[in-house]
Design an enzyme around this catalytic site. Sequence first.
Site, PDB file in Angstrom:
ATOM      1  CB  SER A 118      44.105 -78.961 -52.215  1.00 32.01           C
ATOM      2  OG  SER A 118      43.782 -77.708 -51.695  1.00 32.01           O
ATOM      3  CG  HIS A 139      46.091 -83.649 -52.264  1.00 32.05           C
ATOM      4  ND1 HIS A 139      45.986 -83.218 -53.566  1.00 32.05           N
ATOM      5  CD2 HIS A 139      44.978 -83.181 -51.631  1.00 32.05           C
ATOM      6  CE1 HIS A 139      44.890 -82.530 -53.716  1.00 32.05           C
ATOM      7  NE2 HIS A 139      44.248 -82.496 -52.567  1.00 32.05           N
ATOM      8  CD  GLU A 151      48.465 -84.502 -56.420  1.00 32.92           C
ATOM      9  OE1 GLU A 151      47.647 -83.846 -55.736  1.00 32.92           O
ATOM     10  OE2 GLU A 151      48.798 -84.153 -57.563  1.00 32.92           O
ATOM     11  CG  ASN A 189      43.549 -79.328 -56.790  1.00 32.27           C
ATOM     12  OD1 ASN A 189      42.404 -79.575 -57.184  1.00 32.27           O
ATOM     13  ND2 ASN A 189      43.946 -79.592 -55.566  1.00 32.27           N
TER      14      ASN A 189
HETATM   15  N1  CAA Z   1      32.363 -92.322 -46.223  1.00 29.03           N
HETATM   16  C1  CAA Z   1      32.191 -93.605 -46.549  1.00 29.03           C
HETATM   17  N2  CAA Z   1      31.518 -93.994 -47.658  1.00 29.03           N
HETATM   18  C2  CAA Z   1      30.990 -93.033 -48.420  1.00 29.03           C
HETATM   19  C3  CAA Z   1      31.147 -91.670 -48.153  1.00 29.03           C
HETATM   20  C4  CAA Z   1      31.877 -91.316 -46.990  1.00 29.03           C
HETATM   21  N3  CAA Z   1      32.106 -90.033 -46.649  1.00 29.03           N
HETATM   22  N4  CAA Z   1      30.527 -90.954 -49.132  1.00 29.03           N
HETATM   23  C5  CAA Z   1      30.016 -91.839 -49.999  1.00 29.03           C
HETATM   24  N5  CAA Z   1      30.298 -93.101 -49.564  1.00 29.03           N
HETATM   25  C6  CAA Z   1      30.024 -94.356 -50.268  1.00 29.03           C
HETATM   26  C7  CAA Z   1      28.582 -94.755 -50.263  1.00 29.03           C
HETATM   27  O1  CAA Z   1      28.249 -95.522 -49.131  1.00 29.03           O
HETATM   28  C8  CAA Z   1      28.499 -95.582 -51.530  1.00 29.03           C
HETATM   29  O2  CAA Z   1      29.048 -96.879 -51.297  1.00 29.03           O
HETATM   30  P1  CAA Z   1      28.813 -98.117 -52.304  1.00 29.03           P
HETATM   31  O3  CAA Z   1      29.477 -97.773 -53.622  1.00 29.03           O
HETATM   32  O4  CAA Z   1      29.450 -99.271 -51.616  1.00 29.03           O
HETATM   33  O5  CAA Z   1      27.337 -98.215 -52.475  1.00 29.03           O
HETATM   34  C9  CAA Z   1      29.435 -94.876 -52.479  1.00 29.03           C
HETATM   35  O6  CAA Z   1      30.333 -94.146 -51.658  1.00 29.03           O
HETATM   36  C10 CAA Z   1      28.713 -93.955 -53.396  1.00 29.03           C
HETATM   37  O7  CAA Z   1      27.992 -93.015 -52.588  1.00 29.03           O
HETATM   38  P2  CAA Z   1      26.476 -92.589 -52.843  1.00 29.03           P
HETATM   39  O8  CAA Z   1      25.694 -93.754 -53.397  1.00 29.03           O
HETATM   40  O9  CAA Z   1      25.976 -91.902 -51.625  1.00 29.03           O
HETATM   41  O10 CAA Z   1      26.552 -91.443 -53.895  1.00 29.03           O
HETATM   42  P3  CAA Z   1      27.187 -91.404 -55.331  1.00 29.03           P
HETATM   43  O11 CAA Z   1      27.063 -92.677 -56.070  1.00 29.03           O
HETATM   44  O12 CAA Z   1      26.593 -90.173 -55.899  1.00 29.03           O
HETATM   45  O13 CAA Z   1      28.743 -91.168 -55.045  1.00 29.03           O
HETATM   46  C11 CAA Z   1      30.604 -89.798 -54.684  1.00 29.03           C
HETATM   47  C12 CAA Z   1      29.180 -90.079 -54.293  1.00 29.03           C
HETATM   48  C13 CAA Z   1      31.499 -90.975 -54.258  1.00 29.03           C
HETATM   49  C14 CAA Z   1      31.012 -88.553 -53.909  1.00 29.03           C
HETATM   50  C15 CAA Z   1      30.691 -89.619 -56.255  1.00 29.03           C
HETATM   51  O14 CAA Z   1      29.733 -88.702 -56.682  1.00 29.03           O
HETATM   52  C16 CAA Z   1      32.039 -89.163 -56.715  1.00 29.03           C
HETATM   53  O15 CAA Z   1      32.959 -89.960 -56.890  1.00 29.03           O
HETATM   54  N6  CAA Z   1      32.176 -87.831 -56.957  1.00 29.03           N
HETATM   55  C17 CAA Z   1      33.422 -87.225 -57.382  1.00 29.03           C
HETATM   56  C18 CAA Z   1      34.295 -87.059 -56.181  1.00 29.03           C
HETATM   57  C19 CAA Z   1      35.593 -86.388 -56.523  1.00 29.03           C
HETATM   58  O16 CAA Z   1      35.908 -86.073 -57.652  1.00 29.03           O
HETATM   59  N7  CAA Z   1      36.392 -86.169 -55.469  1.00 29.03           N
HETATM   60  C20 CAA Z   1      37.625 -85.472 -55.622  1.00 29.03           C
HETATM   61  C21 CAA Z   1      37.372 -84.032 -55.328  1.00 29.03           C
HETATM   62  S1  CAA Z   1      38.851 -83.094 -55.460  1.00 29.03           S
HETATM   63  C22 CAA Z   1      39.579 -83.272 -53.973  1.00 29.03           C
HETATM   64  O17 CAA Z   1      39.093 -83.867 -53.044  1.00 29.03           O
HETATM   65  C23 CAA Z   1      40.910 -82.697 -53.820  1.00 29.03           C
HETATM   66  C24 CAA Z   1      41.112 -81.253 -53.935  1.00 29.03           C
HETATM   67  O18 CAA Z   1      42.224 -80.863 -53.689  1.00 29.03           O
HETATM   68  C25 CAA Z   1      40.109 -80.252 -54.337  1.00 29.03           C
END
Ligand code: CAA
Length: 296
Positions: A118, A139, A151, A189
């Site tokens: 990251s 990434h 990314e 990031n």
């Molecule tokens: N595998 C498969 N599907 C998944 C999953 C997984 N691990 N986690 C969630 N899902 C799916 C669910 O089944 C659901 O599917 P549908 O849309 O078809 O219904 C969908 O994703 C949404 O999940 P939930 O209903 O359980 O929960 P939610 O609506 O609260 O969404 C979330 C959860 C997708 C995590 C959402 O909150 C989100 O987008 N959060 C922000 C995530 C983000 O910003 N990620 C980047 C982080 S930074 C990073 O990763 C890089 C770094 O370097 C730090």
Amino acid sequence: MKKVAVIGAGTMGNGIAHVFAQSGFTVSLIDVSQQQLDKAVATIGKNFDRQVAKGSITEEAKAAALKNITTFTTLEEGVREAELVVEAATENVDLKLSIFQQMDAHAPQGCILATNTSSISITKIAAVTSRPELVIGMHFMNPVPVMKLVEIINGYATSAAVTTTIVELSKQLGKVPCVVNDYPGFIANRILMPMINEAIYSLFEGVAGVEEIDTVMKLGMAHPMGPLQLADFIGLDVCLSILHVLHDGFGNPKYAPCPLLVNMVMAKKLGVKTGEGFYTYTPGSKDLVVSAGFRK
Ligand code: CAA
């Protein structure tokens, strides 16, 4: 390209294995711990079940994807036939450098070596191998099966042909690739972490409470998670280490991590993975409960 190896069976590694397997690649998933590998395969199965329940894939597609994954506890065996290796080990420079030396020694000639780091320099990682032109950043975002972005980071020596291959490959996975250059924090990031750090500073200085900060950003800016919940989701230790990379890399005090973040990491309140960060987490519950120390 058909044969991929993924190193590290944690959250990112299992997500990366998931998307490659679903797209028909054979995946060697490698970790030093067989227990971690078994846990990863079980998690991948559960995540496929969500997709089956939503009707986005069939039971047959799930079974076929799971069949594409084989686990290995030794890197040497796991990368032997790979055309691409994606490293998704813990975010620790020395560990990554050592893994890349091993990848370079054991992966076939011509095999592309990618890292899911990251924030660690791709150029630095590439420099410990004998094939820096074949080393690139790939990434993925968490949760990998859901998030569309990859990314792609060009190191100083990455060849244009390798970048093109990884861009096309990311599209094959159903992702949207974005190519960026190798400077601290890349793009994701460099922009995300100062926002999270500023949210923590706002809490630290008493400008607003945990829920207010997150609600402003969720409802005001249409972010799916507020910055404090997102920090918990990413891991506060990971956020801190990325801020250190930005701070050290640019030498600019604007990236200095908030003392509250530093304290929380020292106290091992790392977010979802330890059950407590800005919120407390109970397995099986989706309720967001502000941690005791931050309640009004
Ligand atoms: N595998 C498969 N599907 C998944 C999953 C997984 N691990 N986690 C969630 N899902 C799916 C669910 O089944 C659901 O599917 P549908 O849309 O078809 O219904 C969908 O994703 C949404 O999940 P939930 O209903 O359980 O929960 P939610 O609506 O609260 O969404 C979330 C959860 C997708 C995590 C959402 O909150 C989100 O987008 N959060 C922000 C995530 C983000 O910003 N990620 C980047 C982080 S930074 C990073 O990763 C890089 C770094 O370097 C730090």
